[in-house]
Motif scaffolding. Sequence first.
Motif, PDB file in Angstrom:
ATOM      1  N   SER A 124       3.358   5.949   4.009  1.00 58.86           N
ATOM      2  CA  SER A 124       2.616   4.710   3.761  1.00 58.86           C
ATOM      3  C   SER A 124       3.552   3.520   3.969  1.00 58.86           C
ATOM      4  CB  SER A 124       2.082   4.706   2.332  1.00 58.86           C
ATOM      5  OG  SER A 124       3.165   4.644   1.408  1.00 58.86           O
ATOM      6  N   THR A 132      -0.518   4.497  -0.376  1.00 59.17           N
ATOM      7  CA  THR A 132      -1.309   5.685  -0.041  1.00 59.17           C
ATOM      8  C   THR A 132      -1.308   5.853   1.476  1.00 59.17           C
ATOM      9  OG1 THR A 132      -3.307   4.299  -0.075  1.00 59.17           O
ATOM     10  CG2 THR A 132      -2.802   5.576  -2.055  1.00 59.17           C
ATOM     11  N   ARG A 133      -1.279   7.098   1.916  1.00 62.25           N
ATOM     12  CA  ARG A 133      -1.211   7.377   3.352  1.00 62.25           C
ATOM     13  C   ARG A 133      -2.613   7.469   3.943  1.00 62.25           C
ATOM     14  NH1 ARG A 133       3.380  12.215   3.190  1.00 62.25           N
ATOM     15  NH2 ARG A 133       4.894  11.057   1.941  1.00 62.25           N
ATOM     16  N   ARG A 134      -2.780   6.842   5.104  1.00 63.98           N
ATOM     17  CA  ARG A 134      -4.025   6.969   5.854  1.00 63.98           C
ATOM     18  C   ARG A 134      -3.880   8.083   6.885  1.00 63.98           C
ATOM     19  NH1 ARG A 134      -5.043   0.441   6.724  1.00 63.98           N
ATOM     20  NH2 ARG A 134      -5.707   0.021   4.568  1.00 63.98           N
ATOM     21  N   GLU A 135      -5.000   8.456   7.470  1.00 67.78           N
ATOM     22  CA  GLU A 135      -4.998   9.557   8.426  1.00 67.78           C
ATOM     23  C   GLU A 135      -4.036   9.257   9.583  1.00 67.78           C
ATOM     24  OE1 GLU A 135      -8.178  12.220  11.055  1.00 67.78           O
ATOM     25  OE2 GLU A 135      -8.881  10.609   9.735  1.00 67.78           O
ATOM     26  N   GLU A 175      -0.805   8.968   9.284  1.00 66.00           N
ATOM     27  CA  GLU A 175       0.433   8.353   8.803  1.00 66.00           C
ATOM     28  C   GLU A 175       1.327   9.402   8.143  1.00 66.00           C
ATOM     29  OE1 GLU A 175      -0.687   3.722   7.685  1.00 66.00           O
ATOM     30  OE2 GLU A 175      -0.620   5.249   6.111  1.00 66.00           O
ATOM     31  N   ARG A 182       0.851  -1.190   0.000  1.00 68.44           N
ATOM     32  CA  ARG A 182       0.000   0.000   0.000  1.00 68.44           C
ATOM     33  C   ARG A 182       0.885   1.238   0.000  1.00 68.44           C
ATOM     34  NH1 ARG A 182      -1.889   3.163   4.105  1.00 68.44           N
ATOM     35  NH2 ARG A 182      -1.416   1.627   5.715  1.00 68.44           N
TER      36      ARG A 182
END
Length: 469
Positions: A268, A260-263, A265, A258
Amino acid sequence: MAAPAPTPPSPSRRTFLGRLSLPERNYLADALRTETVGGVILLVAAVAALTWANTLGSSYRAISDFHLGPQSLGLDLSMQHWAADGLLAIFFFVAGVELKRELVAGDLRDPKAAVLPVIAAVCGMAAPAIVYTLVTVVGGGSTDGWAVPTATDIAFALAVLAVIGTSLPSALRAFLLTLAVVDDLFAILIIAIVFTEDIDFVALIGAVVGLAVFYLLLRKNVRGWYVYVPLALVIWGLMYNSGVHATIAGVAMGLMLRCTRREGEQHSPGEHIEHLIRPLSAGLAVPLFALFSAGVSLSGHALAGVFTRPETLGVVLGLVAGKTIGIFGGTWLAARFTKAELNKDLAWADVFAVASLAGIGFTVSLLIGELAFEGNATLTNEIKAAVLMGSLIAAVFSGALLKLRVRRYRTLYEAEELDEDQDGVPDIYEQDDPAYHLRMAAIHEKKAAEHRRLAELAGAASSKPDSPA
């Protein structure tokens, strides 16, 4: 008489080679810093291989051909094969992560922005293949090596930039990196499709099952290198025994991460792992591959043969002329038909120089040369010599072109890096921030006050009467 109809407004034109976003710039700077160091190590490894092979050739061949590994698992390989099939899997793993990140968070995520670099990369692979094919058909040579001059070696290209001392603006560096990423994608497809003959379906199914397990563990957020590293080795071994080139396993695993960065982070998982693995790839895996693959005879007869044998001449012309014409021509035509507007700080001469720099094909070109002429040791070595010669000519040619604009590049680079308020963010990214202008006003006022104080002290010192003797 009726008034003429108003002219409709022209559609907004996309800027080509425009300024990168701040996160993209920071990622690019970090990635290219590692690749540049790796490129210098790669140059050292290539020179060491050439020196070793041309002074103590018997020991070089003995070590390159030395076999080790479990025969029962089908992995009794020579040192050269371990470097090409094993260590390069790490390189292609990083390439897979790069490609995934470009597709979901980089330049390739926006189809409109991706058109130019993708067309440039495709033309930059097609033109060398066409040049090679034409040369070999006219000269009566083998067309099997058409894929050899299609690849760009980003690390080697960056090493050339480091050696000649050229600090390219971030937009040009990003364009070069994107070209290399798309290049790697097509090189992977070429290796997987063209150079796969006899397939062991049992081993291949086992590798696919292993990849499925790898994917599920990632989606379940299972952590721990002690889980993934052994599984990756099993997948690699099964892929090797399947008849599909083992580096494909590295690419497949890289694409699964993965990116894409999540909230909450900062990075990634893909970016984090790439940050850890990239130094291993650039600083160890690729240089060791170069050490065992670049050791070719450079006698006068061998060098002369590079420009007389159609296969080797096709490789040299493909890298030097094909790459340059393909990338520049494809970019110019795509910009013209998509109405993209070149960054006003740059010129088409800059695109031409970067296109010629992309003619440096080393790592993947050497690998494809070994695959294309497997079983013909003499021709394989001559092809390798041609890759080295073509890359050298491309490096010298592009270096000369880039040096002509070095002052302009340095000015643009320094403007991108300027951080006068020392807040860790280049000033060019804060020009629309009111708080930035308040900080800069305070900084300028402080400097002006300091200059006034120094002027007053200097004036007082000059007006003071001389003391009596």
